[in-house]
Motif scaffolding. Structure first.
Motif, PDB file in Angstrom:
ATOM      1  N   ARG A   9       0.831  -1.182  -0.027  1.00 48.13           N
ATOM      2  CA  ARG A   9      -0.218   0.034  -0.042  1.00 48.13           C
ATOM      3  C   ARG A   9       0.848   1.310  -0.119  1.00 48.13           C
ATOM      4  O   ARG A   9       0.410   2.335  -0.676  1.00 48.13           O
ATOM      5  N   ASN A  10       2.105   1.194   0.654  1.00 44.42           N
ATOM      6  CA  ASN A  10       2.921   2.299   0.812  1.00 44.42           C
ATOM      7  C   ASN A  10       3.619   2.671  -0.619  1.00 44.42           C
ATOM      8  O   ASN A  10       3.881   3.665  -0.797  1.00 44.42           O
ATOM      9  N   LEU A  11       3.597   1.574  -1.527  1.00 46.99           N
ATOM     10  CA  LEU A  11       3.999   1.833  -2.792  1.00 46.99           C
ATOM     11  C   LEU A  11       3.256   2.700  -3.915  1.00 46.99           C
ATOM     12  O   LEU A  11       3.688   2.920  -5.060  1.00 46.99           O
ATOM     13  N   ASP A  12       1.911   2.882  -3.461  1.00 42.77           N
ATOM     14  CA  ASP A  12       0.739   3.433  -4.154  1.00 42.77           C
ATOM     15  C   ASP A  12       1.182   5.176  -4.544  1.00 42.77           C
ATOM     16  O   ASP A  12       1.449   5.823  -3.793  1.00 42.77           O
ATOM     17  N   VAL A  13       1.624   5.113  -5.887  1.00 45.50           N
ATOM     18  CA  VAL A  13       1.893   6.614  -6.259  1.00 45.50           C
ATOM     19  C   VAL A  13       0.782   7.328  -6.629  1.00 45.50           C
ATOM     20  O   VAL A  13       0.849   8.474  -7.291  1.00 45.50           O
ATOM     21  N   PRO A  15      -2.238   8.381  -4.903  1.00 46.07           N
ATOM     22  CA  PRO A  15      -2.743   8.510  -3.437  1.00 46.07           C
ATOM     23  C   PRO A  15      -4.228   9.103  -3.755  1.00 46.07           C
ATOM     24  O   PRO A  15      -4.208   9.895  -4.499  1.00 46.07           O
ATOM     25  N   LYS A  16      -5.189   8.435  -3.112  1.00 47.12           N
ATOM     26  CA  LYS A  16      -6.665   9.097  -3.278  1.00 47.12           C
ATOM     27  C   LYS A  16      -7.008  10.134  -2.197  1.00 47.12           C
ATOM     28  O   LYS A  16      -6.538  10.239  -1.146  1.00 47.12           O
ATOM     29  N   VAL A  17      -7.801  11.223  -2.874  1.00 50.19           N
ATOM     30  CA  VAL A  17      -8.019  12.097  -1.982  1.00 50.19           C
ATOM     31  C   VAL A  17      -9.491  12.090  -1.751  1.00 50.19           C
ATOM     32  O   VAL A  17     -10.398  11.842  -2.401  1.00 50.19           O
ATOM     33  N   ASN A  18      -9.897  12.557  -0.403  1.00 49.17           N
ATOM     34  CA  ASN A  18     -11.384  12.527   0.110  1.00 49.17           C
ATOM     35  C   ASN A  18     -12.063  13.274  -0.696  1.00 49.17           C
ATOM     36  O   ASN A  18     -11.687  14.428  -1.076  1.00 49.17           O
ATOM     37  N   GLU A  19     -13.291  13.014  -1.300  1.00 47.29           N
ATOM     38  CA  GLU A  19     -14.146  13.633  -2.048  1.00 47.29           C
ATOM     39  C   GLU A  19     -14.479  14.991  -1.326  1.00 47.29           C
ATOM     40  O   GLU A  19     -15.072  15.731  -2.361  1.00 47.29           O
TER      41      GLU A  19
END
Length: 384
Positions: A9-13, A15-19
């Motif tokens: 999960r830390n490798l995710d480039v 990152p999702k932002v809260n709507e």
């Protein structure tokens, strides 16, 4: 296991932002719509290019040896009868074929170009009267017929049993056939009557011939034409003091058809203004290999051509006829059909999507921050 998932999960480039933190704008919607349309258009264009066959061209040295050259022709002579028209072929190796009849057809046509009769070039008329033996008497019972060649024999044992064979024997000697009425074989076959019956007709000659792959020429001339002193007398024997070589080339090609081939002489007309001239075509043949995406390789030729008319000279008899002089190029052209690879398609699609997405983001960011800056200046009254 949870520790492994956490590290992945830390490798995710991405990152999702809260709507709740999204800010949607009208300009962003317009840019998204425009970029989506552009993206779809470019993706479909790339798919079309992928499905289309591309032909690659390459020039190489022609290394073929001992090959044959196939010549296909279809030529109409509106003022020369089929009986008087013949096809000869000669190459620089010394090989010659005179009055070619193999794989050749002739169509008799009237003055308007309408078909009268289709036939192979053979005398073919029934024999009349009793044949005269070579020794001078009529053929006797159980005696094998051996007709005279009228002095053109290459050996004592040679026989000429038809008018055609007598003509061939004279042609080998380089002599002119003076009067067919004096030749027993021609008289029995009604050769002169046939010429008179075809007076005023034209002829379409078509077919193919296979020659050595070396420089040479093939020509369409009067059957009795030879470059010797007998020719003028010979012409008068058939009631012709002139020879009209007007012609139309319906088709002329060197080798088999392949997609995209252009034969520059197809459909060419030439009408003679002065009698007894020589019309010459000088042709440069370029060996061509076409490799289709599916199917067998096609070995053919393309050619370029120049033309020249040589009129009759005073005091000399110009050999009347239509001459095609051909020479071969040492360079071979290779056409190869190919498809764009699937990996290349994927790469281009990714480049299209990523490129448009990035550019659209830059434009949207510029517009958004510009609008935000203008709004702030307006609030503090600095916007004039």
């Amino acid at each position: 296991m949870n520790r492994v998932f956490s590290r992945v999960r830390n490798l995710d480039v991405y990152p999702k932002v809260n709507e709740d933190f999204y800010s949607r704008t009208l300009s962003g919607g317009v840019i998204t719509l425009a970029s989506s349309i552009a993206m779809l258009f470019l993706v479909f264009s790339e798919l079309e290019l992928y499905l289309k066959t591309v032909t690659e061209t390459k020039l190489v040295v022609d290394t073929s040896r001992g090959a044959k050259l196939k010549i296909n022709f279809d030529i109409t002579f509106p003022a020369v009868s089929c009986t008087l028209l013949s096809l000869d072929a000669i190459d620089i190796s010394g090989e010659q074929h005179l009055d070619i009849k193999h794989t050749v057809m002739k169509n008799r046509i009237d003055a308007r170009g309408n078909l009268i009769q289709m036939r192979y070039d053979r005398i073919g008329t029934p024999k009349i009267g009793k044949p005269i033996q070579k020794h001078g008497g009529e053929i006797e019972r159980n005696e094998t017929y051996c007709g005279s060649c009228y002095g053109a024999e290459l050996s004592v044992a040679e026989c000429c049993n038809s008018c055609e064979e007598v003509r061939d024997a004279y042609r080998r000697r380089g002599w002119g056939l003076m009067n067919p009425d004096l030749i027993d074989q021609c008289k029995r076959e009604g050769f002169v009557q046939r010429i008179k019956a075809e007076e005023g007709e034209g002829c379409t000659m078509y077919g193919s011939l296979e020659v050595n792959k070396v420089a040479g020429n093939f020509h369409f001339v009067k059957s009795f034409h030879l470059e010797n002193m007998h020719l003028p007398h010979e012409s008068k024997a058939f009631g012709e003091d002139s020879y009209n070589i007007s012609h139309k080339i319906n088709k002329l090609s060197f080798g088999d058809y392949y997609p995209g081939i252009v034969n520059p002489l197809d459909g060419v007309h030439w009408f003679q203004k002065t009698p007894n001239g020589m019309y010459q075509y000088f042709i440069k043949v370029v060996p061509t290999v076409y490799t289709p995406l599916r199917g067998s390789v096609i070995r053919s030729n393309q050619f370029s051509v120049t033309e020249h008319y040589k009129g009759p000279e005073i005091g000399q008899r110009t050999a009347p006829g239509v001459f095609f002089f051909y020479d071969l190029s040492g360079i071979e052209v290779n056409f190869t059909e190919t498809h764009t690879s699937f990996l290349h398609l994927l790469t281009n699609i990714c480049a299209i999507v990523g490129g448009i997405f990035t550019v659209a983001g830059i434009v949207d960011s510029f517009i958004y921050h510009g609008q935000k800056a203008l709004k702030k200046k307006r609030e503090i009254g600095k916007l004039g």
